[in-house]
Enzyme design. Structure first.
Site, PDB file in Angstrom:
ATOM      1  N   GLU A  72       0.901  -1.245  -0.013  1.00 23.14           N
ATOM      2  CA  GLU A  72       0.036  -0.021  -0.223  1.00 23.14           C
ATOM      3  C   GLU A  72       0.965   1.260  -0.082  1.00 23.14           C
ATOM      4  OE1 GLU A  72      -2.282  -3.009   2.123  1.00 23.14           O
ATOM      5  OE2 GLU A  72      -0.289  -2.551   1.995  1.00 23.14           O
ATOM      6  N   LYS A  98       2.531  -9.138  -5.336  1.00 26.57           N
ATOM      7  CA  LYS A  98       3.725  -9.774  -4.842  1.00 26.57           C
ATOM      8  C   LYS A  98       3.350 -11.219  -5.420  1.00 26.57           C
ATOM      9  CE  LYS A  98       5.581  -8.895  -0.787  1.00 26.57           C
ATOM     10  NZ  LYS A  98       5.654  -9.062   0.656  1.00 26.57           N
TER      11      LYS A  98
END
Length: 121
Positions: A72, A98
């Site tokens: 974030e 990821k």
């Protein structure tokens, strides 16, 4: 107004909340879409009147090289860098993945989507 996109940008980087992530690293992919006014580029065929994809990639790469804990935060920093370099950009949508995060089971990827302004979807 028009859209500029880069999709499937790949990096090996060292982001994560756990110590081993900053040592081993992981594979990350990023999709990016910008809304900007490139009317002058359409009319005059000049790179200075639009978003330069190569410069955009270099901005993202430079930010990917700086270790952070949270996707974030990383997404937010990338957008801030883009807005600083290209003030004419009206909105940004960024999805950062990821791959194979260490969560104790098989997970293809974890992901966050960060938008500017926040209501841009």
């Amino acid at each position: 107004m028009g859209k500029v996109a880069l999709e499937g940008i790949e990096f090996h980087a060292y982001h994560g909340a756990y110590p081993e992530e900053s040592i081993l690293g992981n594979r990350f992919t990023l999709d990016l879409e910008l809304e900007t006014d490139f009317k002058e580029a359409m009319l005059h065929d000049s790179l200075k009147d639009t978003v330069d994809y190569a410069r955009l990639y270099q901005l993202i790469k430079a930010r990917m090289d700086v270790k952070v804990k949270l996707l974030e935060h990383l997404g937010h920093r990338i957008i801030a860098d883009i807005l600083e370099a290209y003030p004419k950009v009206k909105s940004v949508r960024l999805t950062l993945k990821k791959h194979h995060p260490a969560l104790g089971g098989i997970v293809q990827y974890s992901a966050v989507t960060v938008c500017y302004p926040e209501d841009f979807a």
